[in-house]
Design a protein around this motif. Structure first.
Motif, short mmCIF file in Angstrom:
data_model
loop_
_atom_site.label_atom_id
_atom_site.label_comp_id
_atom_site.label_asym_id
_atom_site.label_seq_id
_atom_site.Cartn_x
_atom_site.Cartn_y
_atom_site.Cartn_z
N ALA A 86 -10.72 -1.33 -15.16
CA ALA A 86 -9.57 -1.79 -14.39
C ALA A 86 -8.33 -0.95 -14.67
CB ALA A 86 -9.30 -3.26 -14.70
N ILE A 87 -8.15 -0.55 -15.92
CA ILE A 87 -7.02 0.31 -16.27
C ILE A 87 -7.17 1.68 -15.61
CG2 ILE A 87 -5.88 1.52 -18.17
CD1 ILE A 87 -6.62 -0.95 -19.92
N HIS A 95 0.82 -1.22 0.00
CA HIS A 95 0.00 0.00 0.00
C HIS A 95 0.85 1.27 0.00
CE1 HIS A 95 0.71 -0.38 4.39
NE2 HIS A 95 0.57 0.93 4.41
N ARG A 96 2.16 1.13 0.26
CA ARG A 96 3.03 2.30 0.24
C ARG A 96 3.83 2.41 -1.06
NH1 ARG A 96 6.79 2.86 5.17
NH2 ARG A 96 7.25 4.77 4.02
N ARG A 97 3.58 1.50 -1.99
CA ARG A 97 4.23 1.56 -3.29
C ARG A 97 3.23 2.10 -4.31
NH1 ARG A 97 8.16 -3.79 -3.68
NH2 ARG A 97 8.53 -4.00 -1.44
N ALA A 98 3.63 3.11 -5.03
CA ALA A 98 2.74 3.73 -6.02
C ALA A 98 2.77 2.89 -7.29
CB ALA A 98 3.17 5.16 -6.30
N VAL A 99 2.05 1.77 -7.25
CA VAL A 99 2.01 0.82 -8.36
C VAL A 99 0.58 0.68 -8.85
CG1 VAL A 99 2.35 -1.59 -9.01
CG2 VAL A 99 4.02 -0.47 -7.54
N GLY A 100 0.39 0.73 -10.16
CA GLY A 100 -0.89 0.41 -10.76
C GLY A 100 -0.83 -1.00 -11.32
N LEU A 101 -1.82 -1.83 -10.97
CA LEU A 101 -1.85 -3.23 -11.38
C LEU A 101 -3.08 -3.50 -12.23
CD1 LEU A 101 -0.97 -4.86 -7.95
CD2 LEU A 101 0.38 -5.13 -10.00
N VAL A 102 -2.87 -4.17 -13.36
CA VAL A 102 -3.99 -4.62 -14.20
C VAL A 102 -3.76 -6.10 -14.49
CG1 VAL A 102 -5.30 -4.31 -16.32
CG2 VAL A 102 -4.19 -2.34 -15.25
#
Length: 249
Positions: free
Chosen positions: A145-146, A77-84
């Motif tokens: 989702a994107i 939750h502290r990593r600015a990652v977008g997942l699809v």
């Protein structure tokens, strides 16, 4: 000064072996391909903070997310990652707008709806904000989702077989939309896929993995022309000289 973009170095022995190093520049799409069990999903999970390798380092610019030597391991939750993912994993009881807005906990509540509308507009879902997932097509659900992945204001976007569950026509349209989006996103993007046409069309470079190791990195043309690439991707045995032929010559 830290290198811009994403840098990953991971190593471990055992049941899930890893011995890899790769980079992805801002605005670049790095395709990640390889046989089943090559470590592709483990790589993405490691970047996202869903898996911790025994040793290594993951950084985005000057932000270190994982460093085994310094005992740094930021939670997901502290990593600015977008997942699809292949499965869109939308909340079925929420509208498209609410699904996207839910990922905006880092923004003031009064701004979230407008930001979510803007993201849905960017993925060509104007007018469908109130629809719930069951009322959307497969391609539309993946667009939501994107948009939800982008709602986190990610520093890295990770795409894990994102288009494999939709038909070819829809997939082609989504390819075009990802290509359009990347013009506005100056962030590293990793695309894991088994679709060679897809990775060739969308990627600037390809990283070929096998048994947790990076075997090749290069342009799509370079990787697909390399004997190692052909063997691992298509199962083509490399042409080796016959011993007797070399003596006869």
């Amino acid at each position: 000064m830290a290198e811009p973009g994403l840098s990953v170095r991971l190593s471990q022995a055992g049941q899930i072996p890893l011995d890899l190093q790769l980079t992805c520049a801002p605005g670049e799409v790095l395709g990640v391909v390889g046989p089943s069990g090559a470590g592709k999903t483990t790589l993405l999970r490691s970047i996202a903070g869903l898996y911790s390798a025994k040793a290594g380092r993951i950084a985005v610019g000057d932000q270190v997310w994982f460093d085994s030597t310094r005992k740094i391991s930021l939670p997901a939750h502290r990593r600015a990652v977008g997942l699809v993912f292949q499965e869109h994993a939308l909340f079925p009881h929420l509208s498209a707008l609410a699904n996207v807005a839910l990922a905006m906990g880092h923004h003031p509540s009064g701004e979230r709806a407008d930001r979510a509308r803007d993201l849905l507009r960017r993925v060509h879902l104007d007018g469908l904000e109130a629809r719930k997932p069951h009322a959307l097509s497969g391609g539309q659900r993946q667009r939501v989702a994107i948009a939800r992945a982008l709602a986190r204001d990610p520093k890295v976007l990770l795409l894990d077989e994102p288009f494999s569950a939709v038909d070819r026509r829809t997939r082609t349209r989504l390819h075009a939309e990802i290509a359009e989006l990347r013009q506005d996103l100056a962030i590293p993007m990793l695309l894991v896929t088994h679709d060679i046409e897809e990775v060739t069309r969308l990627s600037d470079r390809i990283a070929l993995l096998d048994q947790g190791c990076v075997k090749l990195v290069g342009s799509p043309a370079e990787v697909l022309a390399d004997p190692v690439g052909r063997e691992l991707i298509w199962g083509e045995a490399p042409v080796r000289p016959v011993h007797g032929d070399s003596e006869a010559s």
